[in-house]
Structures are given as C-alpha cells and as structure tokens.
Design an enzyme around this catalytic site. Structure first.
Site, PDB file in Angstrom:
ATOM      1  N   CYS A   2      -3.983   9.142 -12.182  1.00  0.00           N
ATOM      2  CA  CYS A   2      -4.375   9.688 -10.797  1.00  0.00           C
ATOM      3  C   CYS A   2      -4.246   8.513  -9.828  1.00  0.00           C
ATOM      4  O   CYS A   2      -4.357   7.223 -10.229  1.00  0.00           O
ATOM      5  CB  CYS A   2      -5.619  10.048 -10.850  1.00  0.00           C
ATOM      6  SG  CYS A   2      -6.043  11.510 -12.037  1.00  0.00           S
ATOM      7  N   ARG A  27       2.868   6.126 -10.825  1.00  0.00           N
ATOM      8  CA  ARG A  27       1.693   5.992 -11.616  1.00  0.00           C
ATOM      9  C   ARG A  27       1.996   7.171 -12.350  1.00  0.00           C
ATOM     10  O   ARG A  27       1.168   7.164 -13.574  1.00  0.00           O
ATOM     11  CB  ARG A  27       0.401   6.061 -11.000  1.00  0.00           C
ATOM     12  CG  ARG A  27      -0.003   4.693 -10.146  1.00  0.00           C
ATOM     13  CD  ARG A  27      -1.083   4.953  -9.542  1.00  0.00           C
ATOM     14  NE  ARG A  27      -2.500   5.130 -10.265  1.00  0.00           N
ATOM     15  CZ  ARG A  27      -3.249   4.050 -10.196  1.00  0.00           C
ATOM     16  NH1 ARG A  27      -3.068   3.124  -9.657  1.00  0.00           N
ATOM     17  NH2 ARG A  27      -4.458   4.358 -11.051  1.00  0.00           N
ATOM     18  N   TRP A  74      -3.251  13.406 -12.380  1.00  0.00           N
ATOM     19  CA  TRP A  74      -2.640  13.303 -13.860  1.00  0.00           C
ATOM     20  C   TRP A  74      -3.664  14.044 -14.779  1.00  0.00           C
ATOM     21  O   TRP A  74      -4.628  13.626 -14.995  1.00  0.00           O
ATOM     22  CB  TRP A  74      -2.486  11.982 -14.261  1.00  0.00           C
ATOM     23  CG  TRP A  74      -1.695  11.937 -15.438  1.00  0.00           C
ATOM     24  CD1 TRP A  74      -0.285  12.001 -15.479  1.00  0.00           C
ATOM     25  CD2 TRP A  74      -2.087  11.230 -16.729  1.00  0.00           C
ATOM     26  NE1 TRP A  74       0.282  11.695 -16.840  1.00  0.00           N
ATOM     27  CE2 TRP A  74      -1.023  11.584 -17.440  1.00  0.00           C
ATOM     28  CE3 TRP A  74      -3.213  10.827 -17.198  1.00  0.00           C
ATOM     29  CZ2 TRP A  74      -1.164  10.954 -18.815  1.00  0.00           C
ATOM     30  CZ3 TRP A  74      -3.465  10.624 -18.751  1.00  0.00           C
ATOM     31  CH2 TRP A  74      -2.190  10.580 -19.353  1.00  0.00           C
ATOM     32  N   ASN A 100     -10.714   9.826  -9.182  1.00  0.00           N
ATOM     33  CA  ASN A 100      -9.952   9.045 -10.181  1.00  0.00           C
ATOM     34  C   ASN A 100     -11.207   8.853 -11.323  1.00  0.00           C
ATOM     35  O   ASN A 100     -12.153   8.196 -11.086  1.00  0.00           O
ATOM     36  CB  ASN A 100      -9.436   7.767  -9.737  1.00  0.00           C
ATOM     37  CG  ASN A 100      -8.085   8.240  -9.240  1.00  0.00           C
ATOM     38  OD1 ASN A 100      -7.848   9.190  -8.976  1.00  0.00           O
ATOM     39  ND2 ASN A 100      -7.481   6.714  -8.945  1.00  0.00           N
ATOM     40  N   GLY A 101     -10.861   8.918 -12.748  1.00  0.00           N
ATOM     41  CA  GLY A 101     -11.711   8.739 -13.635  1.00  0.00           C
ATOM     42  C   GLY A 101     -12.120  10.021 -14.499  1.00  0.00           C
ATOM     43  O   GLY A 101     -11.426  11.010 -14.359  1.00  0.00           O
ATOM     44  N   GLU A 488       8.851  -4.605 -29.244  1.00  0.00           N
ATOM     45  CA  GLU A 488       8.628  -4.552 -27.760  1.00  0.00           C
ATOM     46  C   GLU A 488      10.131  -3.759 -27.733  1.00  0.00           C
ATOM     47  O   GLU A 488      10.040  -2.734 -26.952  1.00  0.00           O
ATOM     48  CB  GLU A 488       8.782  -5.916 -27.236  1.00  0.00           C
ATOM     49  CG  GLU A 488       8.879  -5.586 -25.842  1.00  0.00           C
ATOM     50  CD  GLU A 488       8.128  -4.554 -24.888  1.00  0.00           C
ATOM     51  OE1 GLU A 488       6.987  -4.075 -25.235  1.00  0.00           O
ATOM     52  OE2 GLU A 488       8.344  -4.304 -23.702  1.00  0.00           O
ATOM     53  N   LYS A 492      10.311   0.094 -25.886  1.00  0.00           N
ATOM     54  CA  LYS A 492      11.179   0.271 -24.645  1.00  0.00           C
ATOM     55  C   LYS A 492      11.947   1.549 -24.825  1.00  0.00           C
ATOM     56  O   LYS A 492      12.046   2.214 -23.825  1.00  0.00           O
ATOM     57  CB  LYS A 492      11.960  -0.943 -24.130  1.00  0.00           C
ATOM     58  CG  LYS A 492      11.837  -1.622 -22.807  1.00  0.00           C
ATOM     59  CD  LYS A 492      10.885  -2.195 -22.321  1.00  0.00           C
ATOM     60  CE  LYS A 492       9.591  -1.432 -22.432  1.00  0.00           C
ATOM     61  NZ  LYS A 492       8.301  -2.339 -22.005  1.00  0.00           N
ATOM     62  N   GLU A 495      10.206   4.622 -24.895  1.00  0.00           N
ATOM     63  CA  GLU A 495       9.666   5.185 -23.646  1.00  0.00           C
ATOM     64  C   GLU A 495      10.771   5.730 -22.603  1.00  0.00           C
ATOM     65  O   GLU A 495      10.396   6.684 -22.059  1.00  0.00           O
ATOM     66  CB  GLU A 495       9.012   3.860 -22.833  1.00  0.00           C
ATOM     67  CG  GLU A 495       7.614   3.551 -23.484  1.00  0.00           C
ATOM     68  CD  GLU A 495       7.209   2.168 -22.204  1.00  0.00           C
ATOM     69  OE1 GLU A 495       7.975   1.024 -22.494  1.00  0.00           O
ATOM     70  OE2 GLU A 495       6.372   2.531 -21.623  1.00  0.00           O
ATOM     71  N   HIS A 511      10.542  -2.511 -48.844  1.00  0.00           N
ATOM     72  CA  HIS A 511       9.450  -1.975 -49.364  1.00  0.00           C
ATOM     73  C   HIS A 511       8.952  -0.475 -48.772  1.00  0.00           C
ATOM     74  O   HIS A 511       7.686   0.101 -48.992  1.00  0.00           O
ATOM     75  CB  HIS A 511       8.102  -2.712 -48.885  1.00  0.00           C
ATOM     76  CG  HIS A 511       8.051  -4.154 -49.443  1.00  0.00           C
ATOM     77  ND1 HIS A 511       7.745  -4.215 -50.716  1.00  0.00           N
ATOM     78  CD2 HIS A 511       8.519  -5.353 -48.872  1.00  0.00           C
ATOM     79  CE1 HIS A 511       7.862  -5.634 -50.779  1.00  0.00           C
ATOM     80  NE2 HIS A 511       8.457  -6.216 -49.772  1.00  0.00           N
ATOM     81  N   LYS A 608       1.900   4.692 -15.389  1.00  0.00           N
ATOM     82  CA  LYS A 608       1.992   3.088 -15.265  1.00  0.00           C
ATOM     83  C   LYS A 608       0.747   2.506 -15.671  1.00  0.00           C
ATOM     84  O   LYS A 608       0.774   1.594 -16.483  1.00  0.00           O
ATOM     85  CB  LYS A 608       2.299   2.778 -14.097  1.00  0.00           C
ATOM     86  CG  LYS A 608       2.500   1.125 -13.559  1.00  0.00           C
ATOM     87  CD  LYS A 608       3.547   0.701 -14.364  1.00  0.00           C
ATOM     88  CE  LYS A 608       3.691  -0.599 -14.584  1.00  0.00           C
ATOM     89  NZ  LYS A 608       4.547  -1.306 -15.472  1.00  0.00           N
TER      90      LYS A 608
HETATM   91  C1  AGP Z   1       4.813  -0.614 -21.095  1.00  0.00           C
HETATM   92  O1  AGP Z   1       6.235  -0.665 -21.078  1.00  0.00           O
HETATM   93  C2  AGP Z   1       4.197   0.509 -21.298  1.00  0.00           C
HETATM   94  N1  AGP Z   1       4.297   1.225 -20.242  1.00  0.00           N
HETATM   95  C3  AGP Z   1       2.824   0.110 -21.819  1.00  0.00           C
HETATM   96  O2  AGP Z   1       2.774   0.099 -23.100  1.00  0.00           O
HETATM   97  C4  AGP Z   1       1.670  -0.778 -21.178  1.00  0.00           C
HETATM   98  O3  AGP Z   1       2.219  -2.043 -21.368  1.00  0.00           O
HETATM   99  C5  AGP Z   1       0.419  -0.756 -21.680  1.00  0.00           C
HETATM  100  O4  AGP Z   1      -0.079   0.896 -20.946  1.00  0.00           O
HETATM  101  C6  AGP Z   1      -0.682  -1.621 -20.974  1.00  0.00           C
HETATM  102  O5  AGP Z   1      -0.658  -1.784 -19.611  1.00  0.00           O
HETATM  103  P1  AGP Z   1      -1.333  -2.842 -18.692  1.00  0.00           P
HETATM  104  O6  AGP Z   1      -0.741  -4.183 -19.134  1.00  0.00           O
HETATM  105  O7  AGP Z   1      -1.304  -2.649 -17.448  1.00  0.00           O
HETATM  106  O8  AGP Z   1      -2.827  -2.966 -19.437  1.00  0.00           O
END
Ligand code: AGP
Length: 613
Positions: A2, A27, A74, A100-101, A488, A492, A495, A511, A608
């Site tokens: 949100c 977001r 959201w 928000n929350g 990582e 990526k 995502e 294993h 985000k």
């Molecule tokens: C990264 O590509 C992601 N969208 C996600 O894993 C992100 O890194 C995670 O939600 C943590 O966010 P922050 O760094 O704002 O705490």
C-alpha cells in the site's frame, strides 16, 4: 504494498494526488482511490485496477477541493474490489481515512461498533477506523479545533497492529490529521501547502524538506502550519530534514525500464556508497559510527539479519567480517529469526540490512534484538526509514532511489558497504595486517570501473537469453561467495521471468539435486575464486555428462573443456567478486523478462517494500 499520498494547500488536490499515486505504483498494488474535502462535504473516488483508471471515473474532473488523501491498496483483508479500496468513510460520511498496515484486533473492534449500530460495507480492517473515530467524536462535547484529533487519538488507543493513517473530515474542512505506528509516513513541507506520503520519492518533485513522523506521533496539518503531538497529545517540536535526492533521479532517464536504469547506475551508486569512507592513507571513515576498540572487542558474535536480496548481501558480509575480524557471524532470514529464540546478549552486534528500511520482518527482528540487549546497526538506502530510527546506529548505502521491484543497485551497494564496514571493524580491532587492508581498499576503489567493464557483456547475455527464455527450470551453481551470487541470481530470475530456478552450493549437487539434471537442462555457474575453480569445474563436468546445457560466468582463465558458453568478467578480490559477478545475472533476468513480454519493473504478486508480515 500500500502507498499513501496527501495534499493540503491552495491548488486542486485531485491531480496532485493521482500524480503522487502514479509515483507509488512501483510498490505494487491492486486498487487505488482518493478522497477530497469539497464544499458540500467529503468526496470519494476509488476503484480496483490501475491508478490511471481514476482519471476515467465520472465526476473526477468536478472535484475542486484543495485538501485530499489518496491510497494504492495491496490486498490483505478482503479481495481487490471497489468496496475494499481505500479511502473508507464512516456511516455518516463525516470522516474519510486511508491506511497502510494491518489492524490485528479489527474483528473485536468491528463487533464492538456493530453493537453500537454501525454497519460495514467492506471486508477490510480499515473500515472500522472512520467509524471508531466517529464514535469517539460523538462522545466528545468540547467543540474546539482539536475535537477530531482527540477522537483519532482515542481510536488509536483501541487499535492493535500497525498503521499509517491520513484522516480528513467535514468537521475540520481546513485540516488533515496523520499518525503512524510501525508503518512509514513522512510529511513534506511546502510554501503555503504540505504533502504527506508513505514514500519520499513520490513527493520529491514538490519539496525536499521533510518531517519524519515517529511511532505514535500525530500531525495536525493546515496549509500553512503543522502541529505535532505525542501519544498523549502533548505538543512536540520536530526538526525538518532535507533530502538530497534529486527528483529526476527517480525518473527513468531514457531507459526503457527502471530496472535497466538501475543496473546501469551501479558504477555511480557504488561510488556514492564508497563516498569519503576510504580516505587515502587514513583509517576508514564512518562518521556515524564511533565504535571503540574496547566495545568491538567485547563483541563475541554478530548476526546479519535481512530478507531476500538484502539477506544475500549479508551472506557475503559474513565471509568478509569473519575473515578480517575473526568474529563469528550468523546470517539470518528476518522472518525466521523473529520467531525463534536467538541467543543474544549485550556482547552481540546485530546488523540489519534493508534497502527500504521498512520491511516489517526486519523491523520486528531489530526490535527483538534490542529487547535482548544487543547493539543494533541498520544498513539502509533510505534516510530516516523505520529501521534507521529504531537502530542504535545507522549507516546508508546512498545508492539513490531504487524503484524497480527487483533489487539491483541496492544489492551491490550493500555488499560494497559490508566490505567497508568489515575493514572499519578490522582497523578498530587491529585484527588484520595493514598491508592486506591497504590492498583491499585499493580493490574497493577500483570496483566502479570493474562493474562498468562487466556491463559490457550485455550483448552476449542478451543473445544467451534468447536461447533459454522458454525454459521451465534453470539451475545455478557456485562455491564460496560464488554460491551467494548463485542464490541472488536465482532469486532475480524467479522474480521477473517467472522461470523456476534453484541455486546450489556446487559441492551439494551430488547429495540430491543432480537427480534433476537431464538432457538440455540449463545449468549456469559462477567461478571467481581461484582456490575453488577446479572443484567447481568438476561439478560442471558432472552435469555436462548428464546432458546439461552450461553457461559459466567467470573472472578466471578456465581449463579448456566442453562448456557451451563462457562469459568473462573482470577479476577482483574474493569478497568483492559478488559485486561484479552479479551483473551478467541481473542482465540475464532482465532480458529474459523482456523476451517474454513481462512487466520487468512490477512483477506479479510482488511489492517493492514488504511492510506487512
Ligand atoms: C529483491 O529483488 C526483492 N524484491 C526482495 O527480496 C527484497 O530484497 C526484500 O523484500 C527486502 O527488501 P528491503 O531490502 O527493502 O528490506
């Protein structure tokens, strides 16, 4: 997640609010709405779907009000729908609220209000708020200018959970009230006008002067004035903060997508992260940290706690801190850490990494660590964000606003900063020789140029992406810090391309995971550590002999063999290599996503900043 926008001034509020919401789109959201104070009462315009749909709502152009609140939702309670969208009004249409929350005790409060004759038209937790405010407003016989504020305060006392609220009312047509607890909210001060937002970049083009609200603080706004109150409604003073970010830094700058722009910004973002922290012939300079040798010597254990990409940055932090400082470091996922009983005491240093600084699990883990007596250090990209206000110490990556959901420049800046932090600790502790540190510093200063060089693999990566974009599964392998890069890289790819992928420590392959390798499966490996090259190569041979298609990203001369594709990147010292070796993987995910015609910047189901659990 949100987002919130508010405006109070002399201009027509609705276009300002909608523009602000457009800036919050990154977001992630499923519905949007605005509410303004009009001559004949409060208006509400909202619907599910994109922010730009608001422009098509009947009557939106007739709104003349100069005070308004706005929201992108959201869904947490109730499906995405017009009824569940914010803002929400009370039954008498006297109060309009965005939130928000999450209100944890909303069922209990809803039942209480139902018992008092209130009706509910949505499935949200938020709808109880305007009604609860109405309930307390009606009970107050003192009709001074703070009557709504007192009602809001009483409502907040009943509410358990997290919130950032914006409230307008027909009973205070020249004012707005905002309050927060465990959800972000900032107030931007203009000239004869004021702005409210959950995110600084959304209102950066209007002002650079911000008030950062702390938990349980209320602000009572008019166009010319902002009064601040604590939880008991005692007036408080707040200092204004000036944010250096340039509004244009938050735009795409000619790139097709924010993600691509942010990938290419990495050399300059890393330069900003280094800043003046590595002065020539002098110890590392962290102006916000003043750890003494005595204090650091008392630390017998460190935790690095974060989520997602930030946690992957932490994995490399562990390697470098352990190596340079000889202190054991555990890396934890915040959502796991907060629900076990970690062994922490005053001799523990807990480091929290969060780009946004608003990740709910990371904040909760921080609060837990503090309550157990640890010293807490926040690493964030957002000045004044919640984790930086909770932590004992804060340092910033200074990578500039990151808009794309998939984190790129924040990650490389975080790994850079962790390396510098490790040097800082080592210098204070005198735990590593000066020669090693001098060499290491030099390598850090060379990083921006090496990342620049690594970006030149873009065309090769684009070609490779065309070969694999229709794959169902992709596997990533690495050893040591290269395993961190593999993790990582895999995140990526998932995502933004929606391809299933997994990352394995190469030595773990036999294993179990090797059972998944069959003809034509894509296996991508990363090799940057000369001590581990032969080991990883033999794991690659194992998958080749089972028919896998292989790509290797490497900074080393590889023994000749039958790998299908090799992409070379510049070599750097082992703890810095994840900063350089992640570049081809970021580009690979980007090009695959484009090839598949997906929304790179706003992948499905993701937000985000994850400000709820
Ligand atoms: C990264 O590509 C992601 N969208 C996600 O894993 C992100 O890194 C995670 O939600 C943590 O966010 P922050 O760094 O704002 O705490």
């Amino acid at each position: 997640m949100c987002g919130i926008i508010g405006y109070i001034g002399t201009k027509k509020a609705s276009p300002i609010l909608i523009n602000g919401l457009l800036r919050l789109e990154y977001r992630g959201y499923d519905s949007a709405g605005i509410s303004t104070v009009e001559k004949n009462g409060l208006s509400i315009m909202k619907d599910k779907g994109r922010v730009k749909n608001l422009y098509n709502l009947k009557g939106i152009d007739d709104l003349d009000g100069t005070i308004g609140i706005a929201h992108t939702r959201w869904a947490t309670h109730g499906k995405p729908s017009k009824e569940n969208s914010h803002p929400h009004m009370d039954n008498s249409k006297s109060f309009s609220v965005v939130h928000n929350g999450i209100i944890e005790n909303y069922n209990e409060l809803k039942n209480f209000l139902k018992g008092k004759g209130y009706n509910f038209y949505s499935q949200t937790d938020t709808e109880i708020v305007p009604n609860l405010i109405h309930y307390y407003y009606s009970k107050d016989s003192n009709n001074d200018k703070y009557r709504v504020l007192r009602a809001v305060q009483s409502a907040c006392k009943d509410i358990k959970g997290s919130y950032a609220f914006e409230i307008i009312s027909k009973y205070m047509p020249n004012n707005m009230i905002v309050v927060r607890k465990d959800s972000p909210l900032v107030i931007g001060k203009g000239d004869g006008e004021n702005y409210v937002s959950s995110d600084i970049p959304a209102i950066l083009s209007f002002t650079k002067d911000f008030y950062l609200l702390n938990d349980n603080e209320f602000a009572f706004l008019s166009k010319d004035n902002i009064e601040f109150f604590d939880i008991n409604l005692n007036k408080i003073d707040k200092k204004i903060d000036s944010i250096e970010w340039n509004a244009s830094a938050a735009d795409k700058n000619g790139f097709e997508d924010y993600m691509l722009k942010e990938i290419y910004e990495q050399p300059s973002a890393i330069r900003e992260t280094i800043g003046s922290r590595l002065p020539e012939n002098e110890p590392c300079n962290f102006e916000d940290l003043n750890f003494s040798k005595e204090f650091l010597s008392s630390i017998n254990k460190m935790y690095i706690i974060a989520c997602g990409t930030a946690m992957h940055a932490g994995l490399t932090g562990k390697y470098v801190i352990e190596q340079l400082c000889n202190i054991p470091v555990t890396v934890d996922i915040a959502s796991e850490f907060r629900y076990r009983n970690p062994i922490i005491d005053k001799n523990t240093l807990c480091i929290f990494i969060s780009q946004s600084g608003e990740t709910a699990d990371t904040i909760a883990a921080l609060k837990l660590s503090k309550s157990k007596g640890a010293t807490t250090l926040a690493i964030s990209n957002v000045i004044g964000s919640s984790i930086t206000r909770e932590a004992d110490y804060s340092i910033y990556t200074h990578a500039g606003p990151e808009i794309a959901v998939a984190s790129t420049k924040a990650y490389t800046s975080q790994v850079t900063l962790l390396n510098i932090l490790a040097i800082y600790f080592a210098e204070v502790l005198e735990s590593t020789s000066k020669d090693i540190i001098t060499k290491f510093k030099k390598e850090i200063l060379e990083l921006p140029a090496k990342v620049e060089e690594a970006l030149k693999c873009s065309d090769d990566i684009k070609d490779f992406s065309k070969k694999i974009y229709q794959e169902k599964d992709v596997f990533f392998l690495g050893r040591g810090v290269d395993y961190n890069t593999a993790l990582e890289a895999s995140l990526k790819l998932k995502e933004i391309s929606y391809i299933h992928s997994d990352a394995y420590a190469a030595g773990e392959l036999k294993h179990g995971p090797i059972a998944l390798i069959e003809n034509d499966v894509t296996v991508i490996s990363v090799i940057t550590d000369e001590n581990l090259v032969e080991k990883t190569i033999s794991n690659i041979q194992e998958v080749i002999s089972r028919g896998a298609k292989t790509l290797v990203i490497s900074s080393l001369e590889l023994p000749s063999n039958n790998i299908d594709f090799v992409i070379n990147i510049p070599h750097t010292s082992v703890f810095l290599s994840p900063i350089v070796s992640i570049i081809p993987f970021q580009l690979l995910s980007y090009f695959i996503s484009k090839e598949k015609g997906l929304d790179v910047d706003k992948p499905r189901n993701l937000a985000k900043s994850v400000t709820v659990e």
